[in-house]
Scaffold this motif. Structure first.
Motif, PDB file in Angstrom:
ATOM      1  N   TRP A  75      38.178  37.167  44.150  1.00 26.60           N
ATOM      2  CA  TRP A  75      39.359  37.025  43.310  1.00 26.60           C
ATOM      3  C   TRP A  75      40.516  37.790  43.924  1.00 26.60           C
ATOM      4  CZ3 TRP A  75      40.570  33.946  39.420  1.00 26.60           C
ATOM      5  CH2 TRP A  75      41.622  34.271  38.577  1.00 26.60           C
ATOM      6  N   TYR A  76      41.610  37.096  44.216  1.00 24.51           N
ATOM      7  CA  TYR A  76      42.766  37.745  44.824  1.00 24.51           C
ATOM      8  C   TYR A  76      43.726  38.246  43.751  1.00 24.51           C
ATOM      9  CZ  TYR A  76      41.215  35.747  49.248  1.00 24.51           C
ATOM     10  OH  TYR A  76      40.481  35.435  50.346  1.00 24.51           O
ATOM     11  N   SER A  77      44.280  39.419  43.977  1.00 18.65           N
ATOM     12  CA  SER A  77      45.236  39.978  43.033  1.00 18.65           C
ATOM     13  C   SER A  77      46.614  39.353  43.232  1.00 18.65           C
ATOM     14  CB  SER A  77      45.328  41.495  43.207  1.00 18.65           C
ATOM     15  OG  SER A  77      45.981  41.811  44.429  1.00 18.65           O
ATOM     16  N   THR A  78      47.505  39.613  42.303  1.00 18.35           N
ATOM     17  CA  THR A  78      48.886  39.141  42.419  1.00 18.35           C
ATOM     18  C   THR A  78      49.533  39.677  43.692  1.00 18.35           C
ATOM     19  OG1 THR A  78      49.060  39.124  40.016  1.00 18.35           O
ATOM     20  CG2 THR A  78      51.124  39.043  41.258  1.00 18.35           C
ATOM     21  N   GLN A  79      49.231  40.936  44.015  1.00 19.59           N
ATOM     22  CA  GLN A  79      49.810  41.550  45.211  1.00 19.59           C
ATOM     23  C   GLN A  79      49.279  40.887  46.486  1.00 19.59           C
ATOM     24  OE1 GLN A  79      48.451  43.246  42.644  1.00 19.59           O
ATOM     25  NE2 GLN A  79      50.309  44.084  41.737  1.00 19.59           N
ATOM     26  N   ASP A  80      47.976  40.572  46.509  1.00 16.50           N
ATOM     27  CA  ASP A  80      47.389  39.882  47.671  1.00 16.50           C
ATOM     28  C   ASP A  80      48.105  38.566  47.926  1.00 16.50           C
ATOM     29  OD1 ASP A  80      45.447  41.833  48.040  1.00 16.50           O
ATOM     30  OD2 ASP A  80      43.994  40.826  46.759  1.00 16.50           O
ATOM     31  N   ILE A  81      48.240  37.778  46.871  1.00 15.25           N
ATOM     32  CA  ILE A  81      48.812  36.437  47.009  1.00 15.25           C
ATOM     33  C   ILE A  81      50.289  36.498  47.393  1.00 15.25           C
ATOM     34  CG2 ILE A  81      49.347  34.304  45.767  1.00 15.25           C
ATOM     35  CD1 ILE A  81      46.825  34.811  44.093  1.00 15.25           C
ATOM     36  N   SER A  82      51.054  37.366  46.730  1.00 14.23           N
ATOM     37  CA  SER A  82      52.498  37.417  46.987  1.00 14.23           C
ATOM     38  C   SER A  82      52.791  37.898  48.413  1.00 14.23           C
ATOM     39  CB  SER A  82      53.192  38.325  45.969  1.00 14.23           C
ATOM     40  OG  SER A  82      52.671  39.644  46.030  1.00 14.23           O
ATOM     41  N   THR A  83      52.046  38.900  48.887  1.00 17.12           N
ATOM     42  CA  THR A  83      52.254  39.390  50.251  1.00 17.12           C
ATOM     43  C   THR A  83      51.901  38.318  51.277  1.00 17.12           C
ATOM     44  OG1 THR A  83      51.749  41.648  49.541  1.00 17.12           O
ATOM     45  CG2 THR A  83      51.637  41.193  51.894  1.00 17.12           C
ATOM     46  N   SER A  84      50.808  37.594  51.035  1.00 16.44           N
ATOM     47  CA  SER A  84      50.398  36.523  51.952  1.00 16.44           C
ATOM     48  C   SER A  84      51.430  35.404  51.988  1.00 16.44           C
ATOM     49  CB  SER A  84      49.036  35.968  51.527  1.00 16.44           C
ATOM     50  OG  SER A  84      48.052  36.973  51.557  1.00 16.44           O
ATOM     51  N   LEU A  85      51.908  34.993  50.828  1.00  8.94           N
ATOM     52  CA  LEU A  85      52.893  33.911  50.770  1.00  8.94           C
ATOM     53  C   LEU A  85      54.209  34.318  51.437  1.00  8.94           C
ATOM     54  CD1 LEU A  85      52.350  32.492  47.158  1.00  8.94           C
ATOM     55  CD2 LEU A  85      51.710  31.436  49.332  1.00  8.94           C
ATOM     56  N   ALA A  86      54.622  35.569  51.232  1.00  8.55           N
ATOM     57  CA  ALA A  86      55.861  36.036  51.861  1.00  8.55           C
ATOM     58  C   ALA A  86      55.743  36.008  53.379  1.00  8.55           C
ATOM     59  CB  ALA A  86      56.192  37.448  51.374  1.00  8.55           C
ATOM     60  N   SER A  87      54.582  36.384  53.907  1.00  8.35           N
ATOM     61  CA  SER A  87      54.359  36.376  55.354  1.00  8.35           C
ATOM     62  C   SER A  87      54.342  34.951  55.899  1.00  8.35           C
ATOM     63  CB  SER A  87      53.041  37.075  55.684  1.00  8.35           C
ATOM     64  OG  SER A  87      53.057  38.404  55.228  1.00  8.35           O
ATOM     65  N   ILE A  88      53.634  34.066  55.191  1.00  2.46           N
ATOM     66  CA  ILE A  88      53.561  32.663  55.628  1.00  2.46           C
ATOM     67  C   ILE A  88      54.947  32.021  55.604  1.00  2.46           C
ATOM     68  CG2 ILE A  88      52.646  30.394  55.026  1.00  2.46           C
ATOM     69  CD1 ILE A  88      50.150  31.861  53.976  1.00  2.46           C
ATOM     70  N   ALA A  89      55.738  32.344  54.576  1.00  3.34           N
ATOM     71  CA  ALA A  89      57.082  31.758  54.465  1.00  3.34           C
ATOM     72  C   ALA A  89      57.966  32.170  55.638  1.00  3.34           C
ATOM     73  CB  ALA A  89      57.716  32.189  53.142  1.00  3.34           C
ATOM     74  N   ASN A 135      39.315  40.208  38.013  1.00  2.00           N
ATOM     75  CA  ASN A 135      37.946  39.703  38.165  1.00  2.00           C
ATOM     76  C   ASN A 135      37.780  38.491  37.254  1.00  2.00           C
ATOM     77  OD1 ASN A 135      35.217  39.169  38.312  1.00  2.00           O
ATOM     78  ND2 ASN A 135      34.586  41.304  38.104  1.00  2.00           N
ATOM     79  N   SER A 136      37.787  37.297  37.829  1.00  2.35           N
ATOM     80  CA  SER A 136      37.722  36.068  37.050  1.00  2.35           C
ATOM     81  C   SER A 136      36.380  35.869  36.358  1.00  2.35           C
ATOM     82  CB  SER A 136      38.009  34.864  37.957  1.00  2.35           C
ATOM     83  OG  SER A 136      37.032  34.785  38.993  1.00  2.35           O
ATOM     84  N   GLN A 137      35.366  36.681  36.704  1.00  7.95           N
ATOM     85  CA  GLN A 137      34.044  36.528  36.111  1.00  7.95           C
ATOM     86  C   GLN A 137      33.916  37.261  34.780  1.00  7.95           C
ATOM     87  OE1 GLN A 137      31.933  34.405  37.683  1.00  7.95           O
ATOM     88  NE2 GLN A 137      33.662  34.146  39.080  1.00  7.95           N
ATOM     89  N   ILE A 138      34.910  38.050  34.412  1.00  5.92           N
ATOM     90  CA  ILE A 138      34.851  38.847  33.185  1.00  5.92           C
ATOM     91  C   ILE A 138      35.911  38.351  32.205  1.00  5.92           C
ATOM     92  CG2 ILE A 138      35.026  41.162  32.201  1.00  5.92           C
ATOM     93  CD1 ILE A 138      32.651  40.848  34.027  1.00  5.92           C
ATOM     94  N   SER A 139      35.472  37.701  31.125  1.00  6.72           N
ATOM     95  CA  SER A 139      36.424  37.209  30.118  1.00  6.72           C
ATOM     96  C   SER A 139      35.685  36.844  28.844  1.00  6.72           C
ATOM     97  CB  SER A 139      37.196  35.989  30.645  1.00  6.72           C
ATOM     98  OG  SER A 139      36.311  34.920  30.910  1.00  6.72           O
TER      99      SER A 139
END
Length: 230
Positions: free
Chosen positions: A3-17, A214-218
């Motif tokens: 499960w990726y955090s908001t920070q993981d995704i945003s940093t990756s997208l900014a780099s790819i952009a 953690n998407s497994q806990i809800s």
């Protein structure tokens, strides 16, 4: 597989952009959208947006064709009024339960509350796993006929929270509670003061709790209906 955090995704997208802007050579998006007997073509490298007031009985199906080499992504947004909420209870790793009482802690029936009744919703979150869980977000949306009695502003310790609750955001129609740490087998409770304000029959939304990273806990409670009567 994690499960990726908001920070993981945003940093990756900014780099790819940045990489795409420097080295990428975008192909134009070519295609057409057909509905209601008419067809509109598009050819663009900067994005394409088509807003329409869609009526299924009038337009029937919508056909989108991709006539170019660029991959297309379609977002269909539908707005309307929900006739009813049939959300069922669910539990993955944690459990969520709610009880309603009057100010003397006697049970009340929310399917038939007299207008002007002050009562309390007590939500219990329990960790059913063998491991400690962290960063839980509890969302409780109240029915339209109820009002939240926010007494935090009257307290000198309005930012002091009990137990494992780290922060609570009280809004007009919902209470957002954040639990930093809940040990294995332990539980915590959240109490909310409410008033049955407006006469009518309303949807009683599901109460949801989830681990933010953690998407497994809800878990969630079942939705239902409630009434406010004279």
């Amino acid at each position: 597989d994690r499960w990726y955090s908001t920070q993981d995704i945003s940093t990756s997208l900014a780099s790819i952009a940045k990489y795409q802007k420097k080295y990428g050579k975008p192909e134009p998006a070519k295609g057409s959208i057909s509905y209601g007997g008419s067809t509109e073509k598009f050819n663009t490298t900067v994005g394409y947006i088509q807003a329409l007031a869609y009526d299924a009985d009038k337009f029937g199906e919508i056909v989108i064709k991709n006539n170019g080499e660029q991959q297309l992504f379609v977002h269909f947004i539908n707005k309307g009024t929900v006739k009813g909420d049939d959300t069922q209870a669910m539990s993955n790793g944690i459990g969520v339960a709610v009880s309603y009482t009057d100010t003397d802690m006697r049970p009340v029936d929310v399917t038939k509350l007299a207008q002007g009744t002050n009562f309390i919703a007590t939500v219990t979150v329990k960790n059913n796993t063998a491991l400690d869980v962290t960063n839980l977000a509890l969302t409780q949306i109240v029915p339209s006929g109820w009002e939240i009695l926010n007494t935090k502003f009257a307290s000198e310790e309005q930012d002091a929270y009990s137990g494992s609750i780290s922060y609570q955001d009280v809004r007009d129609d919902r209470v957002l509670t954040y639990i930093d740490y809940l040990p294995s087998g332990k539980q915590t409770t959240v109490t909310i003061k409410l008033t049955a304000s407006y006469i009518g029959t309303y949807t009683l939304p599901s109460i949801k709790c989830e681990a933010m990273y953690n998407s497994q806990i809800s878990a969630r409670t079942a939705a239902g209906t409630c009434k406010v009567v004279q």
